[in-house]
Design an enzyme around this catalytic site. Structure first.
Site, short mmCIF file in Angstrom:
data_model
loop_
_atom_site.label_atom_id
_atom_site.label_comp_id
_atom_site.label_asym_id
_atom_site.label_seq_id
_atom_site.Cartn_x
_atom_site.Cartn_y
_atom_site.Cartn_z
N LYS A 1 32.61 21.58 9.69
CA LYS A 1 33.72 22.57 9.54
C LYS A 1 34.69 22.29 10.72
CE LYS A 1 31.19 26.05 7.09
NZ LYS A 1 29.62 25.45 7.05
N THR B 1 32.27 33.01 4.10
CA THR B 1 31.69 33.99 3.11
C THR B 1 31.41 35.09 4.15
OG1 THR B 1 29.79 32.84 2.84
CG2 THR B 1 31.12 32.84 1.27
N ASP C 1 40.67 21.61 14.51
CA ASP C 1 41.14 21.30 16.05
C ASP C 1 42.57 20.71 15.87
OD1 ASP C 1 41.31 20.65 18.73
OD2 ASP C 1 39.18 20.60 18.74
N ARG D 1 16.50 26.37 1.03
CA ARG D 1 14.98 26.99 0.73
C ARG D 1 14.39 26.91 -0.50
NH1 ARG D 1 17.56 32.13 3.94
NH2 ARG D 1 19.23 31.24 2.50
N ASP E 1 28.42 18.75 7.57
CA ASP E 1 29.03 19.99 7.58
C ASP E 1 29.29 20.77 8.85
OD1 ASP E 1 30.05 22.47 6.53
OD2 ASP E 1 27.95 23.23 6.11
N LYS F 1 22.52 17.68 3.18
CA LYS F 1 23.41 18.18 4.13
C LYS F 1 22.86 18.24 5.55
CE LYS F 1 24.83 22.40 3.87
NZ LYS F 1 25.03 23.01 5.38
O1 C5P Z 1 18.79 27.98 1.98
P1 C5P Z 1 20.12 28.17 1.14
O2 C5P Z 1 19.95 27.49 -0.43
O3 C5P Z 1 20.69 29.49 0.90
O4 C5P Z 1 21.04 27.00 1.73
C1 C5P Z 1 22.43 26.94 1.50
C2 C5P Z 1 23.08 26.14 2.53
O5 C5P Z 1 24.49 26.30 2.33
C3 C5P Z 1 22.71 26.52 3.91
O6 C5P Z 1 22.86 25.21 4.63
C4 C5P Z 1 23.94 27.37 4.14
O7 C5P Z 1 24.36 27.48 5.70
C5 C5P Z 1 25.16 26.89 3.20
N1 C5P Z 1 26.22 27.74 2.95
C6 C5P Z 1 26.06 28.74 2.43
N2 C5P Z 1 27.01 29.60 2.09
C7 C5P Z 1 28.17 29.30 2.45
C8 C5P Z 1 28.54 28.13 3.24
C9 C5P Z 1 27.51 27.37 3.30
O8 C5P Z 1 24.97 29.18 1.96
N3 C5P Z 1 29.05 30.00 2.34
#
Ligand code: C5P
Length: 236
Positions: A60, A118, A63, A209, A58, A31
């Site tokens: 989003k 979220t 427009d 992460r 991603d 992603k």
């Molecule tokens: O590091 P982690 O596993 O938390 O990363 C989750 C990814 O999903 C990040 O790129 C974050 O921006 C994205 N994301 C999220 N929650 C959302 C939408 C996207 O964690 N509601």
């Protein structure tokens, strides 16, 4: 079989290349988000696609229909596999995006709708003049998007089971907030294990992460992929 997508939440193409090369054959889907794309542009997509990987872009999109249509065509030209757009852009915008994707033929990106971010809560809904509660709003936007051409939605692990029922068996349900049992949760508030997300109906799990910050990212990714495979083979 659900697919693992690794979130490349790094700030440069050089870091992307290091991460993708280090993960090698273990990960085939990545992603790229707004921050990285704004900093590095389409070259970062080319770097990942050039390594034979799939890309979830991603951005989003939200427009007027013509602008979104052209952005989808630009994504398709880069070989992007999945793209996000806001369901709140409305029927005509989602439909124009789908039309653009269809015009690009077989390898065109699949489109995922974002329903409610979220980061928003009930008081934000009220500020926006939305009188439905959060659950009803997520369901309504998910339905609107999928009835007008979206291939699925992004949703939290806690929404997956319900949205599978609402949207039916064909919808893509792409889920961030996945944490292997015992892993650091960090700033994610609504997490599930990879197995639970698969059992609940996720088609794609987005993990950042817990893989990129692991002492051994390859081993961390392999463990999650194995948990997903096992979960697909058994029922809880
Ligand atoms: O590091 P982690 O596993 O938390 O990363 C989750 C990814 O999903 C990040 O790129 C974050 O921006 C994205 N994301 C999220 N929650 C959302 C939408 C996207 O964690 N509601």
């Amino acid at each position: 079989m659900a697919e693992l997508i690794v979130a490349l939440d790094v700030s440069s193409t050089a870091e992307v290349v290091r991460a993708v090369d280090r993960l090698g054959d273990t990960v085939s889907f990545y992603k790229i988000g707004l921050e990285l794309f704004s900093a590095e542009g389409p070259d970062v997509v080319r770097a990942v696609k050039g390594r034979g990987k799939k890309v979830f872009l991603d951005l989003k999109l939200h427009d007027i229909p013509r602008t979104v249509e052209r952005a989808v065509k630009a994504g398709a030209a880069l070989g992007v596999d999945l793209m996000t757009l806001h369901a709140a852009g409305g029927k005509a915008m989602v439909f124009a995006a789908k039309d653009a994707a269809l015009a690009c033929g077989a390898g065109a990106p699949k489109l995922l709708a974002v329903t409610m971010l979220t980061s928003l809560d009930a008081s934000d809904l009220a500020d926006l003049g939305v009188t439905r509660n959060m659950t009803a709003q997520v369901e309504a936007l998910g339905r609107l998007a999928c009835m007008n051409g979206a291939d699925g939605i992004v949703c939290s692990p806690k929404e997956v089971a319900r949205m599978r029922t609402v949207l039916g068996p064909g919808a893509l349900l792409v889920t961030p907030g996945v944490r292997p049992a015992g892993a650091a949760v960090g700033d994610q508030k609504r997490v599930a294990t990879p197995a639970q997300a698969v059992w609940d109906g996720s088609t794609h799990l987005v993990v950042g992460r817990p893989i990129l910050e692991a002492a051994d990212p390859c081993a961390a990714a392999r463990a999650i992929a194995e948990e997903m495979t096992l979960a697909s083979a058994v029922t809880p």
